[in-house]
Scaffold this active site. Structure first.
Site, PDB file in Angstrom:
ATOM      1  N   CYS A  10      -1.209   8.351   2.420  1.00  0.00           N
ATOM      2  CA  CYS A  10      -1.539   9.093   3.643  1.00  0.00           C
ATOM      3  C   CYS A  10      -0.287   9.336   4.468  1.00  0.00           C
ATOM      4  CB  CYS A  10      -2.586   8.335   4.461  1.00  0.00           C
ATOM      5  SG  CYS A  10      -3.076   9.194   5.972  1.00  0.00           S
TER       6      CYS A  10
ATOM      7  N   CYS B  33      -0.850   9.059   8.231  1.00  0.00           N
ATOM      8  CA  CYS B  33      -0.941   7.670   8.702  1.00  0.00           C
ATOM      9  C   CYS B  33       0.435   7.011   8.760  1.00  0.00           C
ATOM     10  CB  CYS B  33      -1.830   6.855   7.774  1.00  0.00           C
ATOM     11  SG  CYS B  33      -3.439   7.571   7.410  1.00  0.00           S
ATOM     12  N   ASP B  34       1.248   7.233   7.742  1.00  0.00           N
ATOM     13  CA  ASP B  34       2.454   6.411   7.562  1.00  0.00           C
ATOM     14  C   ASP B  34       3.774   7.164   7.639  1.00  0.00           C
ATOM     15  OD1 ASP B  34       0.772   4.217   7.134  1.00  0.00           O
ATOM     16  OD2 ASP B  34       0.615   4.635   4.994  1.00  0.00           O
TER      17      ASP B  34
END
Length: 323
Positions: A137, A140-141
């Site tokens: 992701c 997300c990261d």
């Protein structure tokens, strides 16, 4: 003797969507039962640093966040059941579901929050370095790789979108694809090829993610040329596997309308499914955003939709009895 549990709101799944629905349902006095499923807590249970969930100025841990959500849901009156559903009947209300041990659950409404799982390559090295430079992701990261070299593995829409997103943080993004052309939509391909920060690497298959350093993290990716068989190594700090997701909807096939990709179809702007009284929230119906905060938001929507459905059904029942 087979145990039976009945509730006004039955919830399948215990990630951010399911637990948010439980919190709202419990506060509405619906005494929801949450069947937690195969992975209690959802995907955040395998996520270490969480920096984009509102309300926390410092980085928090995914498992801690889910433990707090569950504790909050239980505090306001939701009941957690450790079980996995193997059989459903949504042909009439109350809906009837059966757990793998034979326990029966009935609900006047049903909220489906079973989520979706990222597809992985299935490499041992991938498993060892998840959360240590290997991710599925970018949204997300990606923030954790500001100014670093990253690679995206895949050739569809997801991979191209992830690569384009990562250019917000990295000046050096490599897209690794095992073929010599992409499957992504043409407009996405045009954007990718026009971006000077992205370099496509064709006909390459990931053999191994290479760890190193103290503490250990991703330092490179070993690649195999799918045409010549030659091996090479790409030095990177982050590797993003972007080969798609599969929603946990097999149980509902033939019972509830799904789209071509297997996600539950909902009425636009609501969580209503094709079956009145059945609602879907989180990644099981959302193929675009797939974030904890959006899952929680749709969980709230599902509980409110279910509450309103029950209020209308109760009013109709009273009206019919008075005739």
């Amino acid at each position: 003797m087979t145990a039976t549990h009945s509730t006004r709101m039955l919830i399948l799944g215990s990630g951010p969507a399911g637990l948010s629905a439980a919190i709202y349902g419990a506060r509405a006095g619906l005494a929801p039962i949450v069947v937690q499923g195969i992975q209690p807590g959802g995907q955040l249970m395998t996520t270490t640093d969480v920096e984009n969930y509102p309300g926390f100025r410092e980085v928090i841990q995914g498992p801690w966040l889910m433990q707090e959500m569950q504790a909050q849901a239980e505090h306001v009156g939701a009941q957690m059941m450790w079980d996995t559903i193997v059989e459903i009947d949504v042909s009439q209300r109350p809906f009837r579901l059966v757990g793998d041990g034979g326990t029966v659950y009935t609900g006047d409404t049903l909220v489906i929050a079973t989520g979706a799982q990222a597809r992985w390559l299935g490499l041992d090295s991938e498993e060892l370095l998840k959360g240590k430079g290997v991710s599925a992701c970018a949204t997300c990261d990606g923030f954790f790789f500001r100014g670093k070299k990253v690679a995206v593995i895949g050739g569809g829409n997801t991979a191209v979108e992830e690569a384009l997103y990562l250019t917000n943080h990295s000046h050096d993004v490599t897209l690794i694809h095992r073929r010599d052309s992409l499957r992504a939509e043409k407009i996405l391909q045009q954007r990718l090829f026009a971006n000077e920060r992205i370099k496509p690497l064709w006909n390459k298959e990931v053999v191994r993610f290479i760890g190193g350093g103290q503490p250990e993290g991703l330092v490179g990716i070993e690649l195999k040329d799918t045409v010549t068989g030659a091996l090479s190594t790409l030095e990177v700090d982050g590797g993003f596997v972007a080969i798609g997701h599969h929603p946990a909807t097999e149980l509902f096939r033939g019972h509830i309308a799904l789209d071509d990709d297997g996600y539950i179809q909902v009425e636009k702007g609501t969580t209503n499914t094709s079956v009145p009284g059945v609602f879907a929230c989180g990644d099981v119906m959302d193929k675009h955003y797939r974030q904890a905060i959006t899952a929680a938001g749709t969980g709230c929507m599902a509980a409110l939709d279910a509450e309103r459905f029950l209020a209308a059904a109760d009013f109709e029942t009273v009206a019919q009895a008075a005739e």
